[in-house]
Design a protein around this motif. Structure first.
Motif, mmCIF file in Angstrom:
data_model
loop_
_atom_site.group_PDB
_atom_site.id
_atom_site.type_symbol
_atom_site.label_atom_id
_atom_site.label_comp_id
_atom_site.label_asym_id
_atom_site.label_seq_id
_atom_site.Cartn_x
_atom_site.Cartn_y
_atom_site.Cartn_z
ATOM 1 N N HIS A 45 0.840 -1.194 0.000
ATOM 2 C CA HIS A 45 0.000 0.000 0.000
ATOM 3 C C HIS A 45 0.885 1.258 0.000
ATOM 4 O O HIS A 45 0.678 2.181 -0.801
ATOM 5 C CB HIS A 45 -0.927 -0.037 1.219
ATOM 6 C CG HIS A 45 -1.864 1.112 1.328
ATOM 7 N ND1 HIS A 45 -2.984 1.242 0.542
ATOM 8 C CD2 HIS A 45 -1.866 2.185 2.164
ATOM 9 C CE1 HIS A 45 -3.632 2.346 0.874
ATOM 10 N NE2 HIS A 45 -2.972 2.937 1.861
ATOM 11 N N LEU A 46 1.886 1.271 0.848
ATOM 12 C CA LEU A 46 2.797 2.415 0.927
ATOM 13 C C LEU A 46 3.694 2.515 -0.309
ATOM 14 O O LEU A 46 3.927 3.611 -0.829
ATOM 15 C CB LEU A 46 3.643 2.328 2.200
ATOM 16 C CG LEU A 46 2.875 2.429 3.525
ATOM 17 C CD1 LEU A 46 3.828 2.251 4.706
ATOM 18 C CD2 LEU A 46 2.127 3.749 3.630
ATOM 19 N N LEU A 47 4.206 1.383 -0.789
ATOM 20 C CA LEU A 47 5.067 1.383 -1.972
ATOM 21 C C LEU A 47 4.310 1.889 -3.189
ATOM 22 O O LEU A 47 4.810 2.755 -3.931
ATOM 23 C CB LEU A 47 5.611 -0.021 -2.248
ATOM 24 C CG LEU A 47 6.449 -0.153 -3.520
ATOM 25 C CD1 LEU A 47 7.733 0.663 -3.424
ATOM 26 C CD2 LEU A 47 6.752 -1.615 -3.810
ATOM 27 N N PHE A 48 3.105 1.363 -3.416
ATOM 28 C CA PHE A 48 2.320 1.785 -4.575
ATOM 29 C C PHE A 48 1.996 3.281 -4.505
ATOM 30 O O PHE A 48 2.015 3.978 -5.515
ATOM 31 C CB PHE A 48 1.028 0.972 -4.704
ATOM 32 C CG PHE A 48 1.223 -0.492 -5.007
ATOM 33 C CD1 PHE A 48 2.417 -0.993 -5.508
ATOM 34 C CD2 PHE A 48 0.189 -1.386 -4.792
ATOM 35 C CE1 PHE A 48 2.580 -2.340 -5.798
ATOM 36 C CE2 PHE A 48 0.327 -2.735 -5.081
ATOM 37 C CZ PHE A 48 1.530 -3.219 -5.574
ATOM 38 N N ASP A 49 1.719 3.774 -3.308
ATOM 39 C CA ASP A 49 1.421 5.198 -3.157
ATOM 40 C C ASP A 49 2.644 6.042 -3.480
ATOM 41 O O ASP A 49 2.550 7.054 -4.191
ATOM 42 C CB ASP A 49 0.909 5.488 -1.750
ATOM 43 C CG ASP A 49 0.285 6.868 -1.644
ATOM 44 O OD1 ASP A 49 -0.454 7.278 -2.559
ATOM 45 O OD2 ASP A 49 0.537 7.551 -0.627
ATOM 46 N N ALA A 50 3.797 5.643 -2.974
ATOM 47 C CA ALA A 50 5.034 6.385 -3.242
ATOM 48 C C ALA A 50 5.358 6.365 -4.736
ATOM 49 O O ALA A 50 5.737 7.391 -5.317
ATOM 50 C CB ALA A 50 6.191 5.805 -2.433
ATOM 51 N N GLN A 51 5.191 5.201 -5.362
ATOM 52 C CA GLN A 51 5.481 5.107 -6.790
ATOM 53 C C GLN A 51 4.484 5.926 -7.603
ATOM 54 O O GLN A 51 4.873 6.601 -8.562
ATOM 55 C CB GLN A 51 5.509 3.644 -7.247
ATOM 56 C CG GLN A 51 6.724 2.904 -6.723
ATOM 57 C CD GLN A 51 6.925 1.544 -7.353
ATOM 58 O OE1 GLN A 51 6.058 1.012 -8.049
ATOM 59 N NE2 GLN A 51 8.072 0.954 -7.110
ATOM 60 N N ALA A 52 3.214 5.898 -7.229
ATOM 61 C CA ALA A 52 2.204 6.685 -7.949
ATOM 62 C C ALA A 52 2.518 8.175 -7.861
ATOM 63 O O ALA A 52 2.420 8.900 -8.861
ATOM 64 C CB ALA A 52 0.804 6.391 -7.401
ATOM 65 N N THR A 53 2.918 8.624 -6.687
ATOM 66 C CA THR A 53 3.260 10.035 -6.506
ATOM 67 C C THR A 53 4.435 10.421 -7.398
ATOM 68 O O THR A 53 4.412 11.479 -8.053
ATOM 69 C CB THR A 53 3.580 10.315 -5.025
ATOM 70 O OG1 THR A 53 2.409 10.000 -4.239
ATOM 71 C CG2 THR A 53 3.988 11.752 -4.797
ATOM 72 N N GLU A 54 5.451 9.573 -7.453
ATOM 73 C CA GLU A 54 6.614 9.834 -8.301
ATOM 74 C C GLU A 54 6.217 9.888 -9.776
ATOM 75 O O GLU A 54 6.625 10.793 -10.511
ATOM 76 C CB GLU A 54 7.663 8.744 -8.083
ATOM 77 C CG GLU A 54 8.905 8.916 -8.925
ATOM 78 C CD GLU A 54 9.919 7.825 -8.656
ATOM 79 O OE1 GLU A 54 10.776 8.022 -7.774
ATOM 80 O OE2 GLU A 54 9.845 6.769 -9.326
#
Length: 152
Positions: A45-54
């Motif tokens: 959940h956190l990884l996907f959010d960080a990648q989406a933001t990038e």
């Protein structure tokens, strides 16, 4: 139209394809952020959010490169859908491993698109686009690396 004009037009078209892929990859990554479940929920959940933001952060940079070159950018969801090579994923029941695998494949394909666009920038003599794509490629390769290590 001169050869240089043709090269510039090809670069603008490629950048718009990259822009479409960036939007589509953002939406897909955010979708998985919202729908991931299972034992790895918290970390993914956190990884996907960080990648989406990038990924989302690249949209304006890519669109502005198109405009700086004198081109027109994508204008709607329809224009994004018409230009993207990223497949939709509407299955909200896809398991976490399947999500990671799809995002790995998409980010790997995105790297190939970046490299093809960089080549066109070189042909067009556009040093600014040529240079900035290196940073975008490094980001995408890091995303793919993180995802690859999860499914290894």
């Amino acid at each position: 139209m001169t050869s240089k004009d043709n090269s510039k037009a090809a670069l603008i078209d490629s950048l718009n394809g990259l822009l479409a892929d960036t939007f589509a990859l953002y939406v897909k990554t955010k979708n998985y952020h919202w729908h991931v479940k299972g034992p790895q929920f918290h970390d993914l959940h956190l990884l996907f959010d960080a990648q989406a933001t990038e990924i989302f952060g690249l949209t304006d940079l890519i669109a502005e490169r198109v405009r700086k070159l004198g081109g027109r950018t994508l204008t709607s969801i329809g224009s994004i859908a018409a230009k993207t090579s990223i497949d939709d994923s509407d299955d909200t029941n896809l398991d976490a491993k399947g999500m990671v695998k799809q995002l790995f494949d998409d980010n790997t394909a995105y790297v190939a698109t970046l490299k093809a666009t960089k080549e066109l920038a070189g042909e067009a003599g556009d040093n600014a686009t040529d240079g900035i794509i290196d940073d975008w490629t490094d980001q995408a390769e890091q995303r793919a690396w993180f995802l690859r290590e999860i499914i290894a």
